[in-house]
Structure formats: structure tokens, C-alpha cells
Enzyme design. Structure first.
Site, PDB file in Angstrom:
ATOM      1  N   ASP A 171       0.846  -1.200   0.000  1.00 52.02           N
ATOM      2  CA  ASP A 171       0.000   0.000   0.000  1.00 52.02           C
ATOM      3  C   ASP A 171       0.879   1.247   0.000  1.00 52.02           C
ATOM      4  OD1 ASP A 171       0.932   0.225   2.628  1.00 52.02           O
ATOM      5  OD2 ASP A 171      -0.814  -0.798   3.436  1.00 52.02           O
ATOM      6  N   LYS A 194      -3.963  -0.252  -1.880  1.00 51.46           N
ATOM      7  CA  LYS A 194      -4.722  -1.189  -1.035  1.00 51.46           C
ATOM      8  C   LYS A 194      -6.079  -0.616  -0.672  1.00 51.46           C
ATOM      9  CE  LYS A 194      -3.648  -2.131   3.444  1.00 51.46           C
ATOM     10  NZ  LYS A 194      -2.781  -2.659   4.492  1.00 51.46           N
ATOM     11  N   ASP A 221       6.138  -5.256   4.576  1.00 51.47           N
ATOM     12  CA  ASP A 221       5.155  -4.408   5.249  1.00 51.47           C
ATOM     13  C   ASP A 221       5.639  -4.137   6.673  1.00 51.47           C
ATOM     14  OD1 ASP A 221       2.865  -2.937   5.506  1.00 51.47           O
ATOM     15  OD2 ASP A 221       1.478  -4.590   5.159  1.00 51.47           O
TER      16      ASP A 221
HETATM   17  C1  R5P Z   1      -1.707  -1.201   7.767  1.00 46.97           C
HETATM   18  O1  R5P Z   1      -1.899  -0.274   7.020  1.00 46.97           O
HETATM   19  C2  R5P Z   1      -0.375  -1.875   7.927  1.00 46.97           C
HETATM   20  O2  R5P Z   1       0.648  -1.216   7.241  1.00 46.97           O
HETATM   21  C3  R5P Z   1      -0.442  -3.318   7.499  1.00 46.97           C
HETATM   22  O3  R5P Z   1      -0.598  -3.391   6.096  1.00 46.97           O
HETATM   23  C4  R5P Z   1      -1.563  -4.042   8.168  1.00 46.97           C
HETATM   24  O4  R5P Z   1      -1.564  -3.802   9.537  1.00 46.97           O
HETATM   25  C5  R5P Z   1      -1.512  -5.522   7.885  1.00 46.97           C
HETATM   26  O5  R5P Z   1      -2.610  -6.094   8.468  1.00 46.97           O
HETATM   27  P1  R5P Z   1      -3.143  -7.524   8.084  1.00 46.97           P
HETATM   28  O6  R5P Z   1      -2.012  -8.486   8.238  1.00 46.97           O
HETATM   29  O7  R5P Z   1      -4.251  -7.774   9.061  1.00 46.97           O
HETATM   30  O8  R5P Z   1      -3.679  -7.459   6.680  1.00 46.97           O
END
Ligand code: R5P
Length: 312
Positions: A171, A194, A221
């Protein structure tokens, strides 16, 4: 113990990380016992007195609530025993994602938690906090805070374990770390768009076959929580012709089922930093943390509300 002597102490599962920090010359290690009473309440006991020390408590905040309460209780006990300065090392700093009211009536929990921690600690050191709508921790924390980045250790792992990698950020927020890690790895990178429908339904789009074909895709991430963000990108990269796909996160929170989801998506490996302990925590940030507390020298007298010499 000499007054002002720099010591760290690890709470619960953070004990290992604190011990690694204390391998660096100039940092002492104190033992603190924490456990639960049968009804679930926290118990903490200093096994060596922190009296006179400049103490950094290393906490473990995944899951967050029990760790936060433990840290507050242990910090107050350290102060009662004469610690001159009590800072918090939060390798993973929780409660940052609820940074505004998304729906009417919602609590902005990031502000509540920041206010409580700011009252109990004199300084804060953390790694890659989830700063999205807040640009700096100083918007909600009133104590000096220092933000470290795991880009170096992550780049080290990627360089050593992958070949011909392309880094993928799921994202727009991820651009900040993906671009820096890619530069260190001398690898190309791309950032997707995203759309999150719910905490377990998320769609990243925009990846092209030309980005990944014949390469090893490294999806990077800051947080892996439910695993849905990563799993979707891993699947897309493999579908578009990546030779392998790695799921790499700074903080591996791993809600129930997350690891299985990533395995089913086809991730060749799931790797995170030891900001959260666990089987995937292969990237060590203890030296970064140790350097940060070593560099933190008091400007004047130590004590409650003394400046920690940290910057946000
Ligand atoms: C949110 O914007 C963070 O950067 C992560 O992308 C997010 O916390 C990932 O969460 P999950 O593993 O639940 O998709």
C-alpha cells in the site's frame, strides 16, 4: 550500583531482546520477574534493585494490553525503588492504527495509550511505528521519543537470502520503508494500492507481470497481523510469474490463522524482526536498540520528566 548507570530490563518475552542489548558494552542488565495471579492480574518484582539507575524497560506488546499494564506496574515499582530515569523501549509500539475516528463514536485509542505511557515513562524508543495520519509520535506522546528503522537489518536478510529480488509494498504507506530497503539491497521496488473492506478483507492492486516475472518477490510491510494483506500480494506475485514470494514484515503480530494463511498463499518464507518474539523473528534489531539507549545521555539532571535526549 553507580548512580546514573545505564541498565535495561526485559519484561516477559522481551527478556531475550534485553539480554542481547546488554551484550553491548556500557549497558547493564537487571532482572525483573513478571507473572500472573490466578485471576489474571499482573505481578512484578525487581530481583535486583534499579535504585539510582538510568533504566530502560524493554516491553513486549503483542498482544498489547497485558504487556502495557505490566510495563506500567514495573515502571512505578522501579521508581519507588529509586530509579532516576525510567524509559520505555517498545520494540513494537501498539495502538497506533486507530489514529482517528473512522466511524462516529469510535475511541481514538492511540491518544489514550500515548497519554498513559507519557505519564509513566521519561522517554520512549521504538522501531518503525505505524505512523500514518500522525506524522510524528510527538503529536500524541508528550515525552521525548526516538524512532528507529529496521531497514538495515531487513536489507541484510534480503540480500543474504534472496536472489534477483524485487521488493513489493502492499500500500502507499509502505513506500517509506520499501524504497529505503530496496535502495540498500540495490533492487527494484514497486508499491501497490490497497483497499481495506474490513479487518480481514483487503485487496491490493496494481502489480504488473513485468514487475515480478522471473524474480524473487519480497513483499515488505510494517505489520503482519491477520496476514490478509501479505497473503493477497504473495498470491498475486506468484500468479504473475514470480519465481518465489517471501513475506517479510517488521512486526509479526500473527493473529490466529495468519501463518497458515501465508503458507497457503505460497510464501517461500515468512520473516519478521525480533521486535516481536516468535518462530519467524529472524531479523535482529537489538544492536539498533542498544545504540539508541547508549546515545541517550541526559542533558541535565535525571528524574521524572527529565529530557531523554531523544528526538522523534
Ligand atoms: C496497515 O496499514 C499496515 O501497514 C499493514 O498493512 C496491516 O496492519 C496488515 O494487516 P493484516 O495483516 O491484518 O492485513
Amino acid at each position: 550500583m553507580a548512580t546514573g548507570h545505564l541498565v535495561v530490563a526485559g519484561l516477559g518475552k522481551a527478556a531475550g531482546l534485553a539480554a542481547r542489548m546488554a551484550r553491548v558494552p556500557g549497558i547493564g542488565l537487571l532482572a525483573v520477574e513478571t507473572r500472573r495471579f490466578p485471576d489474571g492480574e499482573c505481578y512484578a518484582r525487581w530481583l535486583q534493585s534499579p535504585g539510582g539507575a538510568r533504566l530502560w524497560l524493554v516491553g513486549q506488546f503483542a498482544p498489547p494490553d497485558a504487556g502495557l499494564l505490566e510495563a506500567l506496574i514495573a515502571a512505578d515499582a522501579a521508581r519507588e525503588q529509586g530509579a532516576g530515569f525510567v524509559g520505555l523501549v517498545a520494540p513494537y509500539l501498539p495502538y497506533l492504527r486507530q489514529d482517528r475516528q473512522f466511524k462516529p463514536g469510535e475511541a481514538v485509542s492511540s491518544r489514550t495509550v500515548a497519554a498513559v505511557l507519557s505519564r509513566h515513562f521519561d522517554g520512549l524508543v521504538t522501531v518503525d511505528p505505524h505512523l500514518h495520519r500522525y506524522k510524528s509520535l510527538s503529536e500524541i506522546y508528550s515525552i521525548p521519543s526516538r524512532v528507529l528503522h529496521a531497514v538495515g537489518p531487513l536489507a541484510g536478510w534480503i540480500t543474504a537470502r534472496t536472489s534477483n529480488p524485487v521488493l513489493i509494498g502492499p500500500d502507499s504507506e509502505s513506500r517509506q520503508w520499501v524504497s529505503r530497503v530496496a535502495a540498500l539491497c540495490k533492487a527494484p521496488f514497486t508499491v501497490m494500492r490497497k483497499k481495506r473492506v474490513s479487518s480481514v478483507e483487503v485487496h491490493s492492486s496494481g502489480l504488473r507481470a513485468a514487475d515480478v516475472r522471473g524474480r524473487e518477490a519480497v513483499v515488505l510491510d510494517d505489520i503482519i497481523s491477520s496476514g490478509h494483506t501479505m497473503a493477497g500480494v504473495v498470491e498475486a506475485a506468484l500468479h504473475l510469474g514470480a519465481r518465489k514470494a517471501f513475506a517479510v514484515g517488521v512486526h509479526g503480530l500473527f493473529a490466529p490463522g495468519a501463518r497458515k494463511l501465508l503458507k497457503q498463499a505460497g510464501a517461500a518464507a515468512v520473516v519478521t524482526c525480533n521486535t516481536v518474539p516468535g518462530p519467524t523473528a529472524k531479523v535482529d534489531v537489538s544492536e539498533l536498540l542498544a545504540e539508541a539507549v547508549l546515545q541517550d545521555q541526559p542533558r541535565a539532571a535525571t528524574g521524572r520528566r527529565a529530557r531523554a535526549g531523544c528526538t522523534t
